[in-house]
Design an enzyme around this catalytic site. Structure first.
Site, PDB file in Angstrom:
ATOM      1  N   HIS A  81       0.856  -1.195   0.000  1.00 10.47           N
ATOM      2  CA  HIS A  81       0.000   0.000   0.000  1.00 10.47           C
ATOM      3  C   HIS A  81       0.885   1.235   0.000  1.00 10.47           C
ATOM      4  O   HIS A  81       1.948   1.246   0.606  1.00 10.47           O
ATOM      5  CB  HIS A  81      -0.894   0.017   1.244  1.00 10.47           C
ATOM      6  CG  HIS A  81      -2.066   0.920   1.113  1.00 10.47           C
ATOM      7  ND1 HIS A  81      -1.990   2.268   1.368  1.00 10.47           N
ATOM      8  CD2 HIS A  81      -3.327   0.676   0.712  1.00 10.47           C
ATOM      9  CE1 HIS A  81      -3.183   2.814   1.153  1.00 10.47           C
ATOM     10  NE2 HIS A  81      -4.009   1.871   0.744  1.00 10.47           N
ATOM     11  N   ASP A 136      -7.904  -5.397  -0.472  1.00  5.79           N
ATOM     12  CA  ASP A 136      -8.351  -6.278  -1.560  1.00  5.79           C
ATOM     13  C   ASP A 136      -7.993  -7.738  -1.349  1.00  5.79           C
ATOM     14  O   ASP A 136      -8.428  -8.602  -2.120  1.00  5.79           O
ATOM     15  CB  ASP A 136      -7.732  -5.791  -2.881  1.00  5.79           C
ATOM     16  CG  ASP A 136      -8.269  -4.421  -3.267  1.00  5.79           C
ATOM     17  OD1 ASP A 136      -7.469  -3.497  -3.466  1.00  5.79           O
ATOM     18  OD2 ASP A 136      -9.504  -4.282  -3.309  1.00  5.79           O
TER      19      ASP A 136
HETATM   20  C1  SDX Z   1      -6.119   0.021  -3.184  1.00  5.81           C
HETATM   21  O1  SDX Z   1      -4.270   4.482  -2.073  1.00  5.81           O
HETATM   22  C2  SDX Z   1      -5.309   3.854  -1.491  1.00  5.81           C
HETATM   23  O2  SDX Z   1      -5.779   4.190  -0.442  1.00  5.81           O
HETATM   24  C3  SDX Z   1      -5.870   2.696  -2.322  1.00  5.81           C
HETATM   25  C4  SDX Z   1      -6.906   1.828  -1.603  1.00  5.81           C
HETATM   26  C5  SDX Z   1      -8.212   2.564  -1.370  1.00  5.81           C
HETATM   27  O3  SDX Z   1      -8.954   2.167  -0.465  1.00  5.81           O
HETATM   28  O4  SDX Z   1      -8.538   3.461  -2.207  1.00  5.81           O
HETATM   29  O5  SDX Z   1      -6.380   1.362  -0.372  1.00  5.81           O
HETATM   30  C6  SDX Z   1      -7.289   0.615  -2.457  1.00  5.81           C
HETATM   31  O6  SDX Z   1      -5.871   0.390  -4.310  1.00  5.81           O
HETATM   32  C7  SDX Z   1      -5.242  -0.973  -2.452  1.00  5.81           C
HETATM   33  C8  SDX Z   1      -4.031  -1.470  -3.319  1.00  5.81           C
HETATM   34  C9  SDX Z   1      -4.538  -2.559  -4.284  1.00  5.81           C
HETATM   35  N1  SDX Z   1      -3.464  -2.920  -5.207  1.00  5.81           N
HETATM   36  C10 SDX Z   1      -2.812  -4.125  -5.107  1.00  5.81           C
HETATM   37  O7  SDX Z   1      -3.018  -4.950  -4.210  1.00  5.81           O
HETATM   38  C11 SDX Z   1      -1.791  -4.382  -6.207  1.00  5.81           C
HETATM   39  C12 SDX Z   1      -0.506  -4.960  -5.595  1.00  5.81           C
HETATM   40  N2  SDX Z   1       0.125  -3.874  -4.826  1.00  5.81           N
HETATM   41  C13 SDX Z   1       1.188  -3.137  -5.480  1.00  5.81           C
HETATM   42  O8  SDX Z   1       1.038  -2.960  -6.867  1.00  5.81           O
HETATM   43  C14 SDX Z   1       1.613  -1.906  -4.679  1.00  5.81           C
HETATM   44  O9  SDX Z   1       1.810  -2.330  -3.399  1.00  5.81           O
HETATM   45  C15 SDX Z   1       0.740  -0.667  -4.669  1.00  5.81           C
HETATM   46  C16 SDX Z   1       0.320  -0.255  -6.026  1.00  5.81           C
HETATM   47  C17 SDX Z   1      -0.472  -0.868  -3.815  1.00  5.81           C
HETATM   48  C18 SDX Z   1       1.576   0.439  -4.060  1.00  5.81           C
HETATM   49  O10 SDX Z   1       2.542   0.755  -5.024  1.00  5.81           O
HETATM   50  P1  SDX Z   1       3.884   1.480  -4.603  1.00  5.81           P
HETATM   51  O11 SDX Z   1       3.576   2.523  -3.568  1.00  5.81           O
HETATM   52  O12 SDX Z   1       4.599   1.902  -5.832  1.00  5.81           O
HETATM   53  O13 SDX Z   1       4.664   0.338  -3.899  1.00  5.81           O
HETATM   54  P2  SDX Z   1       5.816   0.613  -2.908  1.00  5.81           P
HETATM   55  O14 SDX Z   1       6.518   1.913  -3.213  1.00  5.81           O
HETATM   56  O15 SDX Z   1       5.277   0.456  -1.539  1.00  5.81           O
HETATM   57  O16 SDX Z   1       6.826  -0.604  -3.255  1.00  5.81           O
HETATM   58  C19 SDX Z   1       7.988  -0.720  -2.510  1.00  5.81           C
HETATM   59  C20 SDX Z   1       8.659  -2.004  -2.994  1.00  5.81           C
HETATM   60  C21 SDX Z   1       8.971  -2.058  -4.495  1.00  5.81           C
HETATM   61  O17 SDX Z   1      10.097  -2.944  -4.639  1.00  5.81           O
HETATM   62  P3  SDX Z   1      11.607  -2.251  -4.712  1.00  5.81           P
HETATM   63  O18 SDX Z   1      11.585  -1.381  -5.960  1.00  5.81           O
HETATM   64  O19 SDX Z   1      11.781  -1.476  -3.431  1.00  5.81           O
HETATM   65  O20 SDX Z   1      12.541  -3.440  -4.846  1.00  5.81           O
HETATM   66  O21 SDX Z   1       7.795  -3.121  -2.751  1.00  5.81           O
HETATM   67  C22 SDX Z   1       7.526  -3.771  -3.978  1.00  5.81           C
HETATM   68  C23 SDX Z   1       7.797  -2.777  -5.074  1.00  5.81           C
HETATM   69  O22 SDX Z   1       8.098  -3.485  -6.261  1.00  5.81           O
HETATM   70  N3  SDX Z   1       6.099  -4.136  -3.935  1.00  5.81           N
HETATM   71  C24 SDX Z   1       5.637  -5.347  -4.177  1.00  5.81           C
HETATM   72  C25 SDX Z   1       4.255  -5.264  -3.990  1.00  5.81           C
HETATM   73  N4  SDX Z   1       3.918  -4.012  -3.653  1.00  5.81           N
HETATM   74  C26 SDX Z   1       5.077  -3.311  -3.614  1.00  5.81           C
HETATM   75  N5  SDX Z   1       6.270  -6.497  -4.530  1.00  5.81           N
HETATM   76  C27 SDX Z   1       5.489  -7.583  -4.693  1.00  5.81           C
HETATM   77  N6  SDX Z   1       4.136  -7.595  -4.526  1.00  5.81           N
HETATM   78  C28 SDX Z   1       3.500  -6.439  -4.189  1.00  5.81           C
HETATM   79  N7  SDX Z   1       2.181  -6.442  -4.022  1.00  5.81           N
END
Ligand code: SDX
Length: 394
Positions: free
Chosen positions: A271, A328
């Site tokens: 998140h 989710d």
């Molecule tokens: C919602 O914003 C809100 O409030 C949204 C929401 C709402 O109620 O409106 O809460 C609803 O959209 C929840 C999120 C649903 N999406 C997913 O579950 C998709 C999977 N999650 C990721 O795509 C990601 O975690 C996000 C999109 C939610 C957040 O994206 P960020 O902020 O770009 O992720 P981050 O900066 O926290 O990532 C840090 C690291 C990265 O790796 P490095 O580059 O540091 O090596 O963590 C990794 C990312 O690649 N990472 C993941 C991951 N999420 C982050 N790796 C594997 N699986 C994941 N799910």
């Protein structure tokens, strides 16, 4: 502002906006609607009461609640000429596309929404939008599966009416169990608002040009559709189903997620704000267990989800990146138990988020100092070029 883009709305607010609606503390895993902890609202309020709180800023007294519920019941039907739109989509209409298009089309049937003169116009537009979003969603589902559209009933409450329109047929009146009604109310309450997420920021952006409530909500629906946002609830189930169908070892699946080459994400994890447990995920996990037990349902995907969570929470890759289950990860288990089809999962998120979008549109609309959002950029293109004739171009 080096390295990131600031959203300067002219008040010195950079990259953010001011709002009274929802408070999140990502480190503490705190979520409050108008100051009320989500745990208390989820436990004690129906979706209608939570929606009233989010939109109008207070828990409604009995007469306020009754008045709002009546406005929702009165506004449930669509104008008969709108019903013809669904025929154009046939069975290929993607429910989120239909929802966004039809919500925008509501402006054609509501003369006040373009220029709301007073609070009662805003109240009526909010009731119209919250009520009709259900009818549109259910009608698009019926059209997709080739069944006759079921009209809303004035005697049914909000959630019960939606379930009636989704699952009743001309030959059978669907009667939801108390467990199903409670679970769907809780699902919608937990999705009602969430600060400046992607889709809510989109709604505010559109509202800042003085566009109407329905147009702003339609834009929010489109932003929510993406798999990184509201579309994740579909992607989570598809991920769990793949692991189950192929008999994949969750630990092996997790290795693929950690291998950047695969580009695979653990959907439903991570998140932008929560770097701790998403409080909604905690509540939804418990509700999923309760519901399946009471309904005597054995959903193998819940077992897969629990195993994935167990492996992830012990894995350094996830611990270091503070990746926890988000709203989710478990929500789809509940929607499956209710019988909502997968292509309607993100639509359910949109129905739940409608109060939050309305509340944020209302804040922009009612702020006399509001100005159009105009994000700035860091230009990285060519500095200046000179036009050349076509036959001299490389
Ligand atoms: C919602 O914003 C809100 O409030 C949204 C929401 C709402 O109620 O409106 O809460 C609803 O959209 C929840 C999120 C649903 N999406 C997913 O579950 C998709 C999977 N999650 C990721 O795509 C990601 O975690 C996000 C999109 C939610 C957040 O994206 P960020 O902020 O770009 O992720 P981050 O900066 O926290 O990532 C840090 C690291 C990265 O790796 P490095 O580059 O540091 O090596 O963590 C990794 C990312 O690649 N990472 C993941 C991951 N999420 C982050 N790796 C594997 N699986 C994941 N799910």
């Amino acid at each position: 502002t080096t390295g990131h883009i600031t959203l300067d709305d002219g008040y010195g607010n950079t990259g953010s906006c001011q709002s009274d609606v929802t408070f999140i503390d990502g480190e503490q895993g705190i979520l409050r609607y108008r100051g009320y902890p989500i745990e208390q609202i989820a436990e004690n309020s129906s979706f209608i009461e939570a929606a009233y709180l989010v939109i109008f800023g207070k828990l409604p007294k009995q007469d306020e609640r009754d008045n709002f519920a009546q406005a929702l019941a009165d506004n449930a039907p669509l104008h008969q000429s709108m019903m013809k739109h669904f025929d154009g989509y046939g069975s290929n209409g993607q429910p989120m596309a239909v929802l966004s298009a039809m919500v925008n089309s509501l402006t054609a049937y509501d003369p006040h929404v373009m220029h709301p003169a007073d609070e009662s116009d805003v109240f009526n537009a909010a009731a119209t939008l919250m009520s009709k979003v259900r009818t549109i969603a259910a009608a698009s589902h019926k059209t997709t599966i080739g069944e006759p559209i079921v009209y809303p009933r004035p005697d049914l409450k909000y959630v019960e009416n939606f379930l009636h329109m989704m699952f009743s047929t001309p030959y059978h009146d669907y009667e939801p169990t108390p467990e199903v009604v409670r679970a769907l109310n809780m699902f919608l309450v937990l999705h009602a608002d969430h600060e400046q997420n992607c889709s809510t920021s989109t709604v505010r952006m559109v509202a800042s040009s003085k566009a109407n409530m329905f147009a702003s909500a339609s834009a929010g629906i489109s932003a929510l559709w993406g798999p990184l946002h509201g579309g994740a609830n579909v992607a989570v189930i598809e991920m769990l189903q793949k692991i189950y169908d192929e008999g994949l070892d969750p630990a092996v699946f997790m290795d693929e997620v950690k291998d950047k080459e695969t580009g695979r994400k653990l959907m439903g994890f991570g998140h932008r704000v929560y770097k701790n447990f998403d409080p909604r995920a905690t509540i939804l996990k418990g509700a999923a267990f309760d519901m399946l037990e009471k309904m005597n349902i054995d959903d193998p995907l819940l077992d897969v989800a629990l195993k994935l969570e167990e492996v992830a929470l012990k894995d350094d890759y996830f611990v270091e990146r503070k990746l926890y289950p988000n709203v989710d990860f478990y929500s789809g288990i509940i929607l499956r138990a209710i019988g909502i089809p997968l292509d309607m999962f993100t639509v359910m998120f949109a129905i739940g988020r409608m109060p939050g979008w309305i509340a944020n549109w209302k804040e922009v609309h009612e702020d006399p100092k509001s100005r159009i959002y105009r994000p700035r950029q860091i230009y990285t293109g060519d500095v200046e070029n000179t036009w050349i004739p076509r036959n001299e171009r490389s």
